[in-house]
Design an enzyme around this catalytic site. Sequence first.
Site, PDB file in Angstrom:
ATOM      1  N   GLY A 297       0.789  -1.213   0.000  1.00 35.62           N
ATOM      2  CA  GLY A 297       0.000   0.000   0.000  1.00 35.62           C
ATOM      3  C   GLY A 297       0.825   1.268   0.000  1.00 35.62           C
ATOM      4  O   GLY A 297       0.350   2.330  -0.409  1.00 35.62           O
ATOM      5  N   HIS A 298       2.073   1.178   0.464  1.00 34.16           N
ATOM      6  CA  HIS A 298       2.971   2.328   0.461  1.00 34.16           C
ATOM      7  C   HIS A 298       3.807   2.384  -0.813  1.00 34.16           C
ATOM      8  O   HIS A 298       4.151   3.473  -1.286  1.00 34.16           O
ATOM      9  CB  HIS A 298       3.911   2.262   1.680  1.00 34.16           C
ATOM     10  CG  HIS A 298       3.226   2.539   2.973  1.00 34.16           C
ATOM     11  ND1 HIS A 298       3.516   3.633   3.751  1.00 34.16           N
ATOM     12  CD2 HIS A 298       2.252   1.869   3.636  1.00 34.16           C
ATOM     13  CE1 HIS A 298       2.763   3.626   4.831  1.00 34.16           C
ATOM     14  NE2 HIS A 298       1.985   2.553   4.782  1.00 34.16           N
TER      15      HIS A 298
ATOM     16  N   ASP B 253       9.276   7.523   2.285  1.00 31.21           N
ATOM     17  CA  ASP B 253       8.107   7.236   3.112  1.00 31.21           C
ATOM     18  C   ASP B 253       8.296   7.781   4.519  1.00 31.21           C
ATOM     19  O   ASP B 253       9.398   7.779   5.061  1.00 31.21           O
ATOM     20  CB  ASP B 253       7.873   5.719   3.163  1.00 31.21           C
ATOM     21  CG  ASP B 253       6.491   5.374   3.673  1.00 31.21           C
ATOM     22  OD1 ASP B 253       6.279   5.433   4.891  1.00 31.21           O
ATOM     23  OD2 ASP B 253       5.614   5.054   2.852  1.00 31.21           O
TER      24      ASP B 253
ATOM     25  N   ASN C 165      -5.676   4.401  -0.694  1.00 31.55           N
ATOM     26  CA  ASN C 165      -5.558   3.994  -2.094  1.00 31.55           C
ATOM     27  C   ASN C 165      -6.920   3.566  -2.655  1.00 31.55           C
ATOM     28  O   ASN C 165      -7.290   3.932  -3.774  1.00 31.55           O
ATOM     29  CB  ASN C 165      -4.555   2.859  -2.249  1.00 31.55           C
ATOM     30  CG  ASN C 165      -3.135   3.282  -1.939  1.00 31.55           C
ATOM     31  OD1 ASN C 165      -2.789   4.451  -2.045  1.00 31.55           O
ATOM     32  ND2 ASN C 165      -2.303   2.330  -1.540  1.00 31.55           N
TER      33      ASN C 165
END
Length: 478
Positions: free
Chosen positions: A16-17, A120, A356
């Site tokens: 997801g990152h 991140d 997302n």
Amino acid sequence: MASKPHIIIFPFMSQGHTMPLLDLSKALSRQGLKVTIITTPSNSSSISSYISRYSNIHLKEIPFPQVQELPKGCENTSQLHSLDQLFLFFNATKQLQEPFEETLRDMSKLQDPPTCVISDSFLGWTNASCCNFGIPRLAFHGMGVFAMAVKKSLSIHQNHRWMKSDTESVDVKGVQLCFELTKSDLPNSLRQMDTFLSQFYVEAEKSDLGSWGVIVNSFSELEIDHVASLESLYGNDTRAWCVGPFFLYNQMEKASIGPNPYREWTNWLNQREHEKSVIYVSFGSQAYLSDNQLNELAYGLVLSGKDYICVVKSNNWNPPRDIKKGRGLFVKEWVDQKWVLAHKAIGGFLSHCGWNSVLESLSMEVPILAWPMQNEQHLNAKFLVEEMKVGLQLPTVTRDGNTVRREVISEAVKEMLGGENGKRVRDNAIKIGKLAKRAVQVGGSSYECLNELIDQLSHVSPVGNGNGIVHSMLATSE
């Protein structure tokens, strides 16, 4: 003459990152920029396949530390089995600092040294590293502006820490709220401040204060009211660059969101005769429901009398035997979610509200039936339902893990697909979806913001020193 920037992108090792930053890498590459993605060996192959057609995107591997308590060869959160392992994984990523700095040192000797680093927020230590090398660092959080601002404010001020009741209103300093926010709406990392995981999250939030910028997978038309709040919480004239939705830049290359290879679920959807008649159900890659809750979900979908397609992550669960095939489909294989959401038959998305998924749903003009489960998802749900009014809240969802009954699920699905409230949020979602698509097109808000960012980075001047490089920001000519 301004030189083309060389952008370093360092994603956190979680799907997801990582995926949004790969989409951003493609968008930057299309502008003629050189992009280098830093990752670890076992993550490299999946990233390579995703960017293989982009000659301007390069990969640089750095070794992931060996931690005895983690599964052998573990370099991604998808390989973890418990929250205890997640904390160990987070701590292990701190050991990437030395090879990361060695990479920056080596790259500083190139003809096109790094212009900036996009990393991140879970890799918060990269901010200090970039400062040491004089390289502008932009933080990426993998969430929207509103959730970022709330988390940043409460991580700094912690005025919620001594609240005893989940129903108490939270005063979020520096963030304008048009609805009530309670402690129950906050991520567990803020509700339970004394855990090791919470301490890591707060440390990461504080580590990226003073970053040169924040890169945001969102667009101004959706969250403009919260951008100034986020920027002020960062201080140091840090700017939030809303240049999303990232994945839509990729979709612009295609005449449509297909073609999609044949699967049972694509054939099933294509056979639906009525537009906006199907509820799509999926809870992302990290959330898991108990067998009992999956049973209630299945019975609730059947009880609604509506068509449904439901993605299930559990390998052990199967639909109860008395649920016959017909109006719905349960899917255990990988599903192309963007393709599904873009299908004319889809009328709503029963979702965990991961950011997302939120962006994909709204971009495809599909309203959300919110069933938040973890992380910042409760904040996202509140924002979508109370402020943007593009979703409905599934009733009786609580933070204590109580089972949501089939009757509740059934009524919520019926309201989403056939009720007045469902029509209202669908109309709003259609409007937002059109704005999302327009944002990434030439002249759109995100397109212009991305070009402005590239222009500023093009005037970053690298000057070598003994350890790395020092950058000075040169004013652009009028």
